[in-house]
Motif scaffolding. Structure first.
Motif, PDB file in Angstrom:
ATOM      1  N   SER A 101       1.287   6.402   8.319  1.00  0.00           N
ATOM      2  CA  SER A 101       0.101   6.320   7.501  1.00  0.00           C
ATOM      3  C   SER A 101       0.734   6.228   6.128  1.00  0.00           C
ATOM      4  O   SER A 101       1.706   6.631   5.643  1.00  0.00           O
ATOM      5  N   ALA A 102      -0.175   5.672   5.337  1.00  0.00           N
ATOM      6  CA  ALA A 102      -0.318   5.604   3.831  1.00  0.00           C
ATOM      7  C   ALA A 102      -0.271   7.174   3.204  1.00  0.00           C
ATOM      8  O   ALA A 102      -0.905   7.907   3.531  1.00  0.00           O
ATOM      9  N   THR A 103       0.715   7.577   2.468  1.00  0.00           N
ATOM     10  CA  THR A 103       0.687   8.957   1.988  1.00  0.00           C
ATOM     11  C   THR A 103       0.224   9.113   0.647  1.00  0.00           C
ATOM     12  O   THR A 103      -0.130  10.222   0.311  1.00  0.00           O
ATOM     13  N   ILE A 104      -0.234   7.795   0.131  1.00  0.00           N
ATOM     14  CA  ILE A 104      -1.120   7.934  -1.311  1.00  0.00           C
ATOM     15  C   ILE A 104      -1.924   6.850  -1.198  1.00  0.00           C
ATOM     16  O   ILE A 104      -1.743   5.748  -0.274  1.00  0.00           O
ATOM     17  N   GLY A 105      -3.269   6.915  -1.735  1.00  0.00           N
ATOM     18  CA  GLY A 105      -4.101   5.717  -1.808  1.00  0.00           C
ATOM     19  C   GLY A 105      -3.513   4.576  -2.760  1.00  0.00           C
ATOM     20  O   GLY A 105      -2.941   4.873  -4.004  1.00  0.00           O
ATOM     21  N   ARG A 131      -1.855   4.347  -8.957  1.00  0.00           N
ATOM     22  CA  ARG A 131      -1.619   5.267 -10.550  1.00  0.00           C
ATOM     23  C   ARG A 131      -0.681   6.462  -9.886  1.00  0.00           C
ATOM     24  O   ARG A 131      -0.229   7.102 -10.614  1.00  0.00           O
ATOM     25  N   GLU A 132      -1.332   7.059  -8.689  1.00  0.00           N
ATOM     26  CA  GLU A 132      -0.741   8.341  -8.337  1.00  0.00           C
ATOM     27  C   GLU A 132       0.911   8.261  -8.317  1.00  0.00           C
ATOM     28  O   GLU A 132       1.365   9.050  -8.689  1.00  0.00           O
ATOM     29  N   ALA A 133       1.129   6.830  -7.696  1.00  0.00           N
ATOM     30  CA  ALA A 133       2.875   6.775  -7.687  1.00  0.00           C
ATOM     31  C   ALA A 133       3.208   6.730  -8.798  1.00  0.00           C
ATOM     32  O   ALA A 133       4.253   7.387  -9.198  1.00  0.00           O
ATOM     33  N   ALA A 227      -6.502   3.949   1.828  1.00  0.00           N
ATOM     34  CA  ALA A 227      -6.822   5.196   1.353  1.00  0.00           C
ATOM     35  C   ALA A 227      -5.566   6.004   1.793  1.00  0.00           C
ATOM     36  O   ALA A 227      -4.942   5.650   2.643  1.00  0.00           O
ATOM     37  N   ALA A 228      -5.421   7.297   1.255  1.00  0.00           N
ATOM     38  CA  ALA A 228      -4.315   8.235   1.663  1.00  0.00           C
ATOM     39  C   ALA A 228      -4.554   8.624   3.164  1.00  0.00           C
ATOM     40  O   ALA A 228      -5.662   8.784   3.630  1.00  0.00           O
ATOM     41  N   ASP A 229      -3.512   8.792   4.009  1.00  0.00           N
ATOM     42  CA  ASP A 229      -3.714   8.835   5.312  1.00  0.00           C
ATOM     43  C   ASP A 229      -4.277   7.631   6.414  1.00  0.00           C
ATOM     44  O   ASP A 229      -4.451   7.723   7.482  1.00  0.00           O
ATOM     45  N   GLY A 230      -4.227   6.464   5.727  1.00  0.00           N
ATOM     46  CA  GLY A 230      -4.731   5.404   6.347  1.00  0.00           C
ATOM     47  C   GLY A 230      -3.716   4.783   7.164  1.00  0.00           C
ATOM     48  O   GLY A 230      -2.619   4.705   6.597  1.00  0.00           O
TER      49      GLY A 230
END
Length: 393
Positions: A101-105, A131-133, A227-230
Motif C-alpha cells: 500500500s501507499a504509505t503516504i498520499g 508534499r508530505e514526502a 491516498a495513504a494506505d491505498g
C-alpha cells in the motif's frame, strides 16, 4: 600236433585282436561317461546363464532399474480407516501474500513491476511524489544540521572545560543538546523509513516490497493520485499454498491437524497435511472450514484453482501394511508385489484388501520391511512373461 613254433604264430595273431577288443570297449565307455558329464554340466550352466532358475524372478542391474524408471520404496505400516473426498480451492498461504500500500498520499510517478514479475524483499516497486514526502526529507536535513551544530558546541565546551575556562555545567548542557540532536536525526530517519525510504528527491518516497515473491495483482496506474494506505500491488510467495475445504461437523470431528490429504486435478496428484480445523461452524453454511498446506515450489498449483481433496482418516491402533496401487500386479490370476533382490526383483504373491485412494491394504504376503517396486511394476510383469531377463538394448 602243433609245434612250439606254430603256437607262437597263432598267439601273435590273436593278441592284437584281443587288445583291440578290450581297448575299444574301454574307450567307448569313457566317451559315454564324458558325454553324460558334459550333458549334466551343460544343463547346469544353462540353469545359471540362461533363464533364471526361479520363474518368479526378474534379473536387472541397478542401471537397468534406473533406465526403466522403476522406483523402489518400503510399504507403509498403519493403514487408513477411510477417505473423505470433497471439492476444495487452492489459496495463497496467508503468511505468503501481502498487500503493498501507499504509505503516504501523493501522485504515482514510477511503477517498476508488472504482473507476474519476481521481486525480492526491499525492492522499490513504486515512487510517490507528495508534499508530505518533502516535509519528511526536509525534517531529516534540518535534524542533521542541528546535530552538527550541537556536536560542534560540545567539542568547544570540552576544550574550554579542559582549559578551565568554562564551568562543568556548560559542558553538561552541551552534551545533553548533542544527544537530543542525535535522537532527533534518528527519529526523522525512522519516519521516512516507515514510508519506504527516499525516492531520490526531497519530495519523493519509494514504496518497497515487504517480501520476496511474485506480483499477482497491480492496482496502481502511472500518474494516479493515491491516498495513504491505498493498494498498489499484491505480492505472493507461492512456494507453499493452502487448500481450503468445508466439512460437516460429523466428518470434521474425525480430522485433526497433521492428517494426510491427497490433492488431485487434471492428472496431477500431491500429498499435503491438514494445518487447521476450525473450532466454529460457518454462520452461513453451517460447515467446518479445514485448511491443508501443500508444497508448491515447482509452481504446480495456481491460486483460485478448484481441486479434489481426499482426507485420509488414520486408523487408531492399526498396523496394516499398505502399498501404492501401482505396486500391485496380476500374474497368472494371482496378485503379486515385486520385491527387490540382490539380482533384481521377485514376484511375491499377496492378498490385497481394501483400497483407500491410491493405496492398497496388503492383508498377507508382506512383512512391511521389504523394498518393493512402487512405480512401473507393469514393466517387471512384462519381463516376467518373457522369462525374467530384461533387454535394454
Amino acid at each position: 600236433m602243433m609245434t612250439k613254433t606254430g603256437a607262437r604264430v597263432v598267439l601273435s595273431a590273436l593278441l592284437p585282436l584281443t587288445l583291440l577288443a578290450c581297448g575299444g570297449g574301454g574307450e567307448k565307455k569313457a566317451d559315454n561317461m564324458a558325454g553324460m558329464e558334459g550333458m549334466e554340466k551343460g544343463e547346469g550352466e544353462k540353469g545359471e546363464a540362461g533363464k533364471p532358475a526361479d520363474k518368479d524372478a526378474v534379473s536387472l542391474s541397478a542401471q537397468q532399474i534406473a533406465d526403466a524408471g522403476i522406483e523402489v520404496g518400503r510399504p507403509a505400516i498403519g493403514g487408513v480407516a477411510g477417505a473423505i473426498e470433497l471439492l476444495a480451492l487452492v489459496q495463497g498461504d496467508p503468511q505468503g501474500v501481502q498487500v503493498v500500500s501507499a504509505t503516504i498520499g501523493g501522485r504515482v510517478v514510477s511503477l517498476t513491476r508488472n504482473l507476474g514479475q519476481s521481486v525480492r524483499r526491499g525492492d522499490a516497486l513504486a515512487i510517490i511524489e507528495s508534499r508530505e514526502a518533502a516535509s519528511l526529507n526536509a525534517e531529516i536535513e534540518a535534524a542533521r544540521a542541528r546535530s552538527a551544530l550541537a556536536q560542534s558546541n560540545l567539542r568547544r565546551e570540552q576544550r574550554l572545560f579542559a582549559e578551565r575556562v568554562s564551568p562543568e555545567q556548560d559542558l553538561i548542557a552541551a552534551r545533553t543538546a548533542a544527544t537530543e540532536a542525535n535522537i532527533a536525526v534518528r527519529l526523522a530517519q525512522q519516519q521516512l523509513s516507515a514510508t519506504g525510504g527516499s525516492g531520490g528527491a526531497l519530495n519523493r518516497v519509494a514504496i518497497r516490497s515487504p517480501l520476496s515473491g511474485q506480483i499477482i495483482a497491480r492496482s496502481a496506474t502511472l500518474g494516479q493520485t493515491v491516498a495513504a494506505d491505498g493498494e498498489l500491488y499484491r505480492v505472493a510467495n507461492l512456494s507453499r499454498v493452502t487448500i481450503a475445504a468445508s466439512l460437516s461437523p460429523a466428518d470434521a470431528g474425525k480430522v485433526k491437524p497433521g492428517t494426510r490429504v491427497e490433492v488431485t486435478s487434471a492428472g496431477r496428484r500431491q500429498e499435503g497435511r491438514v494445518t487447521f480445523v476450525s473450532p466454529a461452524l460457518d454462520e452461513t453454511t453451517r460447515l467446518v472450514q479445514v485448511i491443508a498446506s501443500l508444497d508448491n515450489a515447482g509452481g504446480t498449483w495456481r491460486v483460485g484453482e478448484p481441486v479434489t481433496a481426499s482426507i485420509l482418516l488414520p486408523s487408531i491402533g492399526d498396523h496394516s501394511i499398505t502399498v501404492p496401487s501401482t505396486a500391485v500386479q496380476s500374474v497368472e490370476n494371482k496378485m503379486v508385489v515385486f520385491v527387490r533382490t540382490p539380482s533384481g526383483f521377485k514376484a511375491v504373491p499377496v492378498q490385497a484388501g481394501r483400497r483407500n485412494g491410491d493405496q492398497v491394504v496388503i492383508t498377507s504376503g508382506l512383512t512391511g520391511s521389504e523394498r518393493i517396486a512402487t512405480t512401473n511394476s507393469f514393466t517387471l510383469k512384462a519381463e516376467l512373461g518373457k522369462g525374467g531377463e530384461m533387454d535394454m538394448d
